[in-house]
Design a protein around this motif. Structure first.
Motif, PDB file in Angstrom:
ATOM      1  N   GLY A 343     -17.113  31.015 -13.347  1.00  0.00           N
ATOM      2  CA  GLY A 343     -16.700  29.779 -12.670  1.00  0.00           C
ATOM      3  C   GLY A 343     -15.233  29.756 -12.292  1.00  0.00           C
ATOM      4  O   GLY A 343     -14.645  28.678 -12.174  1.00  0.00           O
ATOM      5  N   MET A 344     -14.630  30.922 -12.096  1.00  0.00           N
ATOM      6  CA  MET A 344     -13.219  30.966 -11.681  1.00  0.00           C
ATOM      7  C   MET A 344     -13.071  30.389 -10.280  1.00  0.00           C
ATOM      8  O   MET A 344     -13.835  30.718  -9.377  1.00  0.00           O
ATOM      9  CB  MET A 344     -12.702  32.409 -11.730  1.00  0.00           C
ATOM     10  N   HIS A 345     -12.059  29.552 -10.091  1.00  0.00           N
ATOM     11  CA  HIS A 345     -11.875  28.814  -8.838  1.00  0.00           C
ATOM     12  C   HIS A 345     -11.696  29.760  -7.651  1.00  0.00           C
ATOM     13  O   HIS A 345     -10.890  30.684  -7.696  1.00  0.00           O
ATOM     14  CB  HIS A 345     -10.655  27.894  -8.972  1.00  0.00           C
ATOM     15  N   LYS A 346     -12.482  29.536  -6.617  1.00  0.00           N
ATOM     16  CA  LYS A 346     -12.418  30.238  -5.333  1.00  0.00           C
ATOM     17  C   LYS A 346     -12.811  31.720  -5.418  1.00  0.00           C
ATOM     18  O   LYS A 346     -12.625  32.461  -4.454  1.00  0.00           O
ATOM     19  CB  LYS A 346     -11.021  30.121  -4.703  1.00  0.00           C
ATOM     20  N   SER A 371      -8.535  28.782 -18.013  1.00  0.00           N
ATOM     21  CA  SER A 371      -7.254  29.480 -18.122  1.00  0.00           C
ATOM     22  C   SER A 371      -6.293  28.765 -19.058  1.00  0.00           C
ATOM     23  O   SER A 371      -5.529  29.406 -19.796  1.00  0.00           O
ATOM     24  CB  SER A 371      -6.622  29.642 -16.741  1.00  0.00           C
ATOM     25  N   ARG A 372      -6.328  27.439 -19.061  1.00  0.00           N
ATOM     26  CA  ARG A 372      -5.386  26.694 -19.896  1.00  0.00           C
ATOM     27  C   ARG A 372      -5.670  26.918 -21.389  1.00  0.00           C
ATOM     28  O   ARG A 372      -4.759  27.231 -22.166  1.00  0.00           O
ATOM     29  CB  ARG A 372      -5.461  25.197 -19.576  1.00  0.00           C
ATOM     30  N   ALA A 377      -4.181  29.731 -26.344  1.00  0.00           N
ATOM     31  CA  ALA A 377      -4.555  30.454 -27.560  1.00  0.00           C
ATOM     32  C   ALA A 377      -3.873  31.814 -27.623  1.00  0.00           C
ATOM     33  O   ALA A 377      -3.341  32.215 -28.667  1.00  0.00           O
ATOM     34  CB  ALA A 377      -6.074  30.613 -27.621  1.00  0.00           C
ATOM     35  N   ALA A 378      -3.855  32.546 -26.496  1.00  0.00           N
ATOM     36  CA  ALA A 378      -3.241  33.875 -26.477  1.00  0.00           C
ATOM     37  C   ALA A 378      -1.740  33.802 -26.728  1.00  0.00           C
ATOM     38  O   ALA A 378      -1.179  34.607 -27.482  1.00  0.00           O
ATOM     39  CB  ALA A 378      -3.526  34.564 -25.141  1.00  0.00           C
ATOM     40  N   MET A 383      -6.930  31.407 -32.374  1.00  0.00           N
ATOM     41  CA  MET A 383      -8.299  31.509 -31.902  1.00  0.00           C
ATOM     42  C   MET A 383      -8.692  30.215 -31.187  1.00  0.00           C
ATOM     43  O   MET A 383      -8.079  29.170 -31.379  1.00  0.00           O
ATOM     44  CB  MET A 383      -9.251  31.770 -33.068  1.00  0.00           C
ATOM     45  N   ILE A 384      -9.745  30.306 -30.377  1.00  0.00           N
ATOM     46  CA  ILE A 384     -10.206  29.124 -29.638  1.00  0.00           C
ATOM     47  C   ILE A 384     -10.607  28.014 -30.601  1.00  0.00           C
ATOM     48  O   ILE A 384     -10.360  26.831 -30.344  1.00  0.00           O
ATOM     49  CB  ILE A 384     -11.379  29.495 -28.712  1.00  0.00           C
TER      50      ILE A 384
END
Length: 435
Positions: A343-346, A371-372, A377-378, A383-384
């Motif tokens: 579902g990445m934009h565009k 991405s946010r 987290a990175a 971790m998520i």
């Protein structure tokens, strides 16, 4: 042996061959140690099953030799030569004939040799008599390759030499698909939610990110073990581990370019074997490269997860990897895969439905692009689940952890509103009884 004894006693309750095969695919069978196995078969079908079993990854260290002639040939063979660790005998005779042949074999058999008998007679009395004579296991034929693997490995399952831990390998179908992030979050969930002591091994020695993701900066790690001249033991591995949580440890990559990391196919075998003996679950973060040692690590794992993005190159690579790994592991559960950054934009994407149709299997998870959250987290070394415990992606990592390990969530005891004052109430009650 218990399972085989149950098969003898209640043969009429056996499931269909298809159902049994499906159940066996999810079964965890610990690999056998370095042993010698000699099989004496009477039928071509059994010989073929043993031959196929000898090629299974769990018998990779075992030396399997096959001869025809059954128990008679075994007795003759060992009159002038020492016996191996395991003798695998097919006996199609009646019960009394089987016992007579085994009595003759006992006269030439060395102490410590384990004997497995494959017969056609489904009888509890015969089974008990064989056990009384020292037979390690009795299997009712016809046998499949997985029956042979299970039987031989089961002989050593209680030995201190045998591996007990489960290895889960995670690899990307293409570079940059987030397989390391998926591997690290799954390992976190295995340790925290499933309460399994776990170790993450970052096998990307040049560019590994496990240390960053867990906010660790260990001085030593996997490089110190793999470049060790002597075989690494448990004490050495323990010193090299970095503690990420109560149940999760990390064998980190140096992530430096001071040397070139070229390895032979079996470079990591001793490390994996040592960790298996003490750790219930080992998660391998396998870099996206196709070499002798990465293929060996994947084929030797108990379960494999391929991480892919929804595009054409990932679909082709994932399909190729699935085909190769399925062929190399015919007696194991097929490798699993998940879709990441969906579902990445565009960005034009192949739908999960089309992806599944091409690979002829469904993904175990479809992780949405965020991405946010993943970026936070990175950058924070978290971790998520630490960023958002209730997020649906956190739930996905837990579900994947359960699927890969076969373990359920360990439920924590629910707290009570009266919990803090219960000790006071019990003390007052005790005082009232004394008065």
């Amino acid at each position: 042996m218990i399972k085989h004894a149950q098969q003898v006693a209640v043969a009429e309750l056996e499931p269909t061959a298809q159902a049994a095969a499906a159940e066996a695919a999810d079964e965890h069978i610990a690999p056998a140690p370095r042993v010698s196995v000699q099989a004496f078969c009477e039928s071509v079908e059994t010989a073929a099953a043993v031959q196929s079993a000898g090629e299974d990854r769990r018998l990779a260290k075992a030396h399997v030799k096959i001869q025809m002639g059954g128990a008679t040939a075994a007795v003759e063979a060992y009159r002038t030569s020492p016996t191996p660790n395991v003798i695998f005998i097919e006996a199609e005779q009646r019960g009394d004939d089987i016992l007579n042949k085994l009595d003759q074999l006992a006269e030439v058999c060395d102490a410590g040799t384990r004997v497995v008998v494959v017969g056609r007679i489904n009888d509890v009395t015969l089974y008990r008599e064989l056990v009384r004579r020292g037979v390690s296991d009795y299997v009712v034929g016809p046998v499949t390759p997985l029956d042979v693997v299970r039987t031989i490995c089961g002989l050593f399952s209680s030995s201190e030499e045998v591996a007990v831990g489960r290895i889960v390998a995670v690899v990307g179908a293409k570079g940059g698909v987030g397989s390391s992030t998926v591997a690290h979050n799954i390992a976190w969930s295995i340790a925290r939610d499933l309460a399994l002591d776990s170790v993450v091994i970052d096998l990307d020695l040049a560019f590994g990110t496990a240390g960053l993701d867990y906010n660790q900066d260990p001085i030593q790690g996997i490089a110190n073990a793999v470049f060790q001249q002597d075989r690494p033991d448990s004490a050495l591995i323990e010193r090299l581990l970095s503690k990420c949580s109560d149940r999760l440890s990390l064998l980190a990559a140096p992530a430096t370019l001071e040397q070139v990391y070229d390895f032979g196919a079996d470079a990591f075998d001793a490390i994996f074997d040592t960790l298996r003996m003490t750790t219930p679950c080992i998660v391998l973060d396998v870099p996206h490269q196709w070499s002798a040692w990465t293929k060996r690590a994947l084929v030797g794992a108990d379960d494999i997860l391929i991480v892919a993005e929804p595009d054409l190159a990932n679909m082709r690579n994932a399909k190729n990897m699935l085909n190769v790994l399925r062929a190399a592991r015919p007696n194991d559960r097929p490798p699993l895969y998940c879709l990441n950054q969906v579902g990445m934009h565009k960005r034009p994407e192949i739908t999960p439905r089309e992806f599944a149709k091409a690979l002829e299997s469904q993904p175990i998870a479809t992780i949405p692009f965020d991405s946010r959250m993943f970026g936070t987290a990175a950058n924070n070394g978290q971790m998520i689940a630490q960023i958002s415990a209730s997020h649906r992606t956190t739930t996905m990592f837990l579900q994947m952890a359960q699927r890969l390990t076969g373990h359920a969530v360990t439920k924590k005891p629910r707290g009570s509103l009266l919990g803090p004052i219960m000790p006071i109430i019990r003390k007052l009650r005790a005082g009232g009884r004394r008065s």
